[in-house]
Design a protein around this motif. Sequence first.
Motif, PDB file in Angstrom:
ATOM      1  N   SER A 160      35.088  44.191  29.377  1.00 37.82           N
ATOM      2  CA  SER A 160      34.921  43.383  28.173  1.00 37.82           C
ATOM      3  C   SER A 160      35.613  42.046  28.383  1.00 37.82           C
ATOM      4  O   SER A 160      36.471  41.909  29.269  1.00 37.82           O
ATOM      5  CB  SER A 160      35.514  44.091  26.948  1.00 37.82           C
ATOM      6  OG  SER A 160      36.909  44.292  27.113  1.00 37.82           O
ATOM      7  N   ILE A 161      35.237  41.084  27.591  1.00 41.88           N
ATOM      8  CA  ILE A 161      35.921  39.790  27.631  1.00 41.88           C
ATOM      9  C   ILE A 161      37.396  40.005  27.303  1.00 41.88           C
ATOM     10  O   ILE A 161      37.739  40.750  26.393  1.00 41.88           O
ATOM     11  CB  ILE A 161      35.273  38.815  26.633  1.00 41.88           C
ATOM     12  CG1 ILE A 161      33.836  38.509  27.041  1.00 41.88           C
ATOM     13  CG2 ILE A 161      36.065  37.519  26.536  1.00 41.88           C
ATOM     14  CD1 ILE A 161      33.061  37.703  26.018  1.00 41.88           C
ATOM     15  N   ASP A 162      38.274  39.367  28.062  1.00 43.02           N
ATOM     16  CA  ASP A 162      39.719  39.476  27.851  1.00 43.02           C
ATOM     17  C   ASP A 162      40.212  40.910  27.984  1.00 43.02           C
ATOM     18  O   ASP A 162      41.129  41.348  27.293  1.00 43.02           O
ATOM     19  CB  ASP A 162      40.122  38.918  26.482  1.00 43.02           C
ATOM     20  CG  ASP A 162      39.847  37.432  26.335  1.00 43.02           C
ATOM     21  OD1 ASP A 162      39.531  36.780  27.347  1.00 43.02           O
ATOM     22  OD2 ASP A 162      39.946  36.921  25.214  1.00 43.02           O
ATOM     23  N   GLN A 163      39.606  41.655  28.891  1.00 43.48           N
ATOM     24  CA  GLN A 163      39.997  43.052  29.095  1.00 43.48           C
ATOM     25  C   GLN A 163      41.440  43.175  29.563  1.00 43.48           C
ATOM     26  O   GLN A 163      42.183  44.050  29.121  1.00 43.48           O
ATOM     27  CB  GLN A 163      39.058  43.670  30.129  1.00 43.48           C
ATOM     28  CG  GLN A 163      39.281  45.134  30.441  1.00 43.48           C
ATOM     29  CD  GLN A 163      38.246  45.639  31.443  1.00 43.48           C
ATOM     30  OE1 GLN A 163      37.462  44.857  31.990  1.00 43.48           O
ATOM     31  NE2 GLN A 163      38.236  46.936  31.685  1.00 43.48           N
ATOM     32  N   TYR A 164      41.850  42.303  30.465  1.00 41.66           N
ATOM     33  CA  TYR A 164      43.219  42.290  30.969  1.00 41.66           C
ATOM     34  C   TYR A 164      43.824  40.925  30.657  1.00 41.66           C
ATOM     35  O   TYR A 164      43.218  39.885  30.956  1.00 41.66           O
ATOM     36  CB  TYR A 164      43.248  42.535  32.476  1.00 41.66           C
ATOM     37  CG  TYR A 164      42.604  43.848  32.887  1.00 41.66           C
ATOM     38  CD1 TYR A 164      43.213  45.061  32.581  1.00 41.66           C
ATOM     39  CD2 TYR A 164      41.387  43.865  33.569  1.00 41.66           C
ATOM     40  CE1 TYR A 164      42.633  46.267  32.957  1.00 41.66           C
ATOM     41  CE2 TYR A 164      40.799  45.063  33.949  1.00 41.66           C
ATOM     42  CZ  TYR A 164      41.423  46.261  33.644  1.00 41.66           C
ATOM     43  OH  TYR A 164      40.837  47.447  34.008  1.00 41.66           O
ATOM     44  N   VAL A 165      45.023  40.932  30.078  1.00 37.35           N
ATOM     45  CA  VAL A 165      45.673  39.693  29.649  1.00 37.35           C
ATOM     46  C   VAL A 165      47.106  39.675  30.148  1.00 37.35           C
ATOM     47  O   VAL A 165      47.821  40.675  30.052  1.00 37.35           O
ATOM     48  CB  VAL A 165      45.662  39.555  28.110  1.00 37.35           C
ATOM     49  CG1 VAL A 165      46.313  38.245  27.682  1.00 37.35           C
ATOM     50  CG2 VAL A 165      44.239  39.650  27.574  1.00 37.35           C
ATOM     51  N   SER A 166      47.521  38.547  30.690  1.00 38.88           N
ATOM     52  CA  SER A 166      48.898  38.407  31.157  1.00 38.88           C
ATOM     53  C   SER A 166      49.378  36.986  30.939  1.00 38.88           C
ATOM     54  O   SER A 166      48.617  36.024  31.112  1.00 38.88           O
ATOM     55  CB  SER A 166      48.995  38.751  32.648  1.00 38.88           C
ATOM     56  OG  SER A 166      50.298  38.492  33.141  1.00 38.88           O
ATOM     57  N   ASN A 167      50.639  36.845  30.578  1.00 40.19           N
ATOM     58  CA  ASN A 167      51.243  35.519  30.507  1.00 40.19           C
ATOM     59  C   ASN A 167      51.302  34.914  31.897  1.00 40.19           C
ATOM     60  O   ASN A 167      51.480  35.623  32.898  1.00 40.19           O
ATOM     61  CB  ASN A 167      52.654  35.602  29.925  1.00 40.19           C
ATOM     62  CG  ASN A 167      52.664  35.998  28.463  1.00 40.19           C
ATOM     63  OD1 ASN A 167      51.741  35.672  27.726  1.00 40.19           O
ATOM     64  ND2 ASN A 167      53.691  36.706  28.038  1.00 40.19           N
ATOM     65  N   CYS A 168      51.167  33.618  31.978  1.00 42.72           N
ATOM     66  CA  CYS A 168      51.279  32.924  33.258  1.00 42.72           C
ATOM     67  C   CYS A 168      51.772  31.506  33.020  1.00 42.72           C
ATOM     68  O   CYS A 168      51.713  30.993  31.901  1.00 42.72           O
ATOM     69  CB  CYS A 168      49.951  32.919  34.015  1.00 42.72           C
ATOM     70  SG  CYS A 168      48.629  31.981  33.209  1.00 42.72           S
ATOM     71  N   GLN A 169      52.234  30.881  34.080  1.00 43.47           N
ATOM     72  CA  GLN A 169      52.778  29.532  33.982  1.00 43.47           C
ATOM     73  C   GLN A 169      51.894  28.565  34.767  1.00 43.47           C
ATOM     74  O   GLN A 169      51.703  28.722  35.970  1.00 43.47           O
ATOM     75  CB  GLN A 169      54.208  29.485  34.538  1.00 43.47           C
ATOM     76  CG  GLN A 169      54.985  28.242  34.167  1.00 43.47           C
ATOM     77  CD  GLN A 169      55.272  28.154  32.679  1.00 43.47           C
ATOM     78  OE1 GLN A 169      55.533  29.157  32.038  1.00 43.47           O
ATOM     79  NE2 GLN A 169      55.218  26.958  32.127  1.00 43.47           N
ATOM     80  N   LEU A 170      51.344  27.581  34.066  1.00 47.38           N
ATOM     81  CA  LEU A 170      50.596  26.518  34.718  1.00 47.38           C
ATOM     82  C   LEU A 170      51.519  25.326  34.945  1.00 47.38           C
ATOM     83  O   LEU A 170      52.682  25.334  34.551  1.00 47.38           O
ATOM     84  CB  LEU A 170      49.390  26.121  33.865  1.00 47.38           C
ATOM     85  CG  LEU A 170      48.394  27.238  33.555  1.00 47.38           C
ATOM     86  CD1 LEU A 170      47.260  26.725  32.680  1.00 47.38           C
ATOM     87  CD2 LEU A 170      47.845  27.853  34.835  1.00 47.38           C
TER      88      LEU A 170
END
Length: 426
Positions: free
Chosen positions: A369-379
């Motif tokens: 599904s859309i957005d199945q896995y979500v994690s914080n990250c730093q750009l």
Amino acid sequence: MPLPRLSRRTFSQSVASPQFFLPTAFSLLLALLSVSSDALADQPGNTTNNSLVEVLNRVDAEGVGHSDAMKAMSAQAKSTDVSPVQLFATLDSMSHAEPRAKNWLRLLASQQIEATESNAATTGKLNSLREDLLVFFNDRSHDGDARYLIYRYLVDKNPDRRETLLEQAVDDPFIPLRYLAIERKMKQAEQFEGEEAIEAYLELLPLARHPNHLREITASLKKLDRPVQLAKQLAMITQWQVIASFGNKDSEGFDHVYEVETEYAESPLDHELVKQSFEAATTSEGDDKTTGETLTWQTLSTDDNAGMVDLNPTYDNAKDAIAYAVCFFELPEGETTDAQARLGCINGNKAWINGQPVLSNEVYHSGSSIDQYVSNCQLRPGLNSVLLKICQNNQTQPWAQDWQFQFRLTDSTGRGIPVTVLNVAP
């Protein structure tokens, strides 16, 4: 007998998907307390609010602090000696609580609201209490879960408030409130026709965050002959440089570090990566075993409405195979660098942002599904990169043939970040 590798999730920094109702844990805590309150009736009942909050804030994973929390809560469960000051102190404390501790604080705040309301009713101060709660709710700097608890209380006591509260929540930073507000607006838009309906949906498009809402809005606009691309609204990355296939026999390739990963980790912002060729390899007792085939990067783009990148047509429906996809991109000036990586993938997968691992899920063909896995990250301002590792196993069932992914970057509310993909074709 070990668990099948196809179902093992090895690592995750995942952010929980937005919950639109109070968590199940909340109801579970109520049940536990109702069972244990009599058994713990001999516990001291004079725990001060500050010390009680401190006890609840010590709750953590694997049962840490739960026993003390149950005793402390049961000891005061029937207490009506609660002041508005104590109630708002509890609500304020939710801003800094860990998720498990917050479940307990939510329960405490709920009980304190009832007790404070009971006290206010006998002193003629009930309207004043509800106005103070409304002021707390309207201040978006407060914790979202605390504000949502107040929303449910206010609407429960006066259902007519729902329309007023949700009217102003279409851009609320707390996603469950925004979800309800957008849902309400969408139902209103369904009653419109022609240009009025188009205008209503276009107004919602930049405000909606949940993929289902965006999908429904774009579908409605298409029916009204005003098509918009869902992938663009979601800010899906639709252009990649891909290299395949590396070996994944018995799913051993998931944990194996192929040379692509090593080169990327050393210089995650170096475009020259996609100009390198790599020897196709399988794993054998932890070591690479080359097959003699030289692999090169290919540009792979998608015009799928939801931004899905299908690897099968390019790589002949390969099995026991791993593909790497890399994208170099520029972050828009002034855009947030505190971001979230969001991946939809039915295959085993890993993701790195600027060389840092952010996702790892060894799960095969259990749905996508859309957005199945979500994690914080730093750009970072300017140049950034993302590397994906998409792993296919050798299942032969018709429902286990997909080898595909969709990926985007968002802020903490789910607003898509429209990055500029750099043309770094090999």
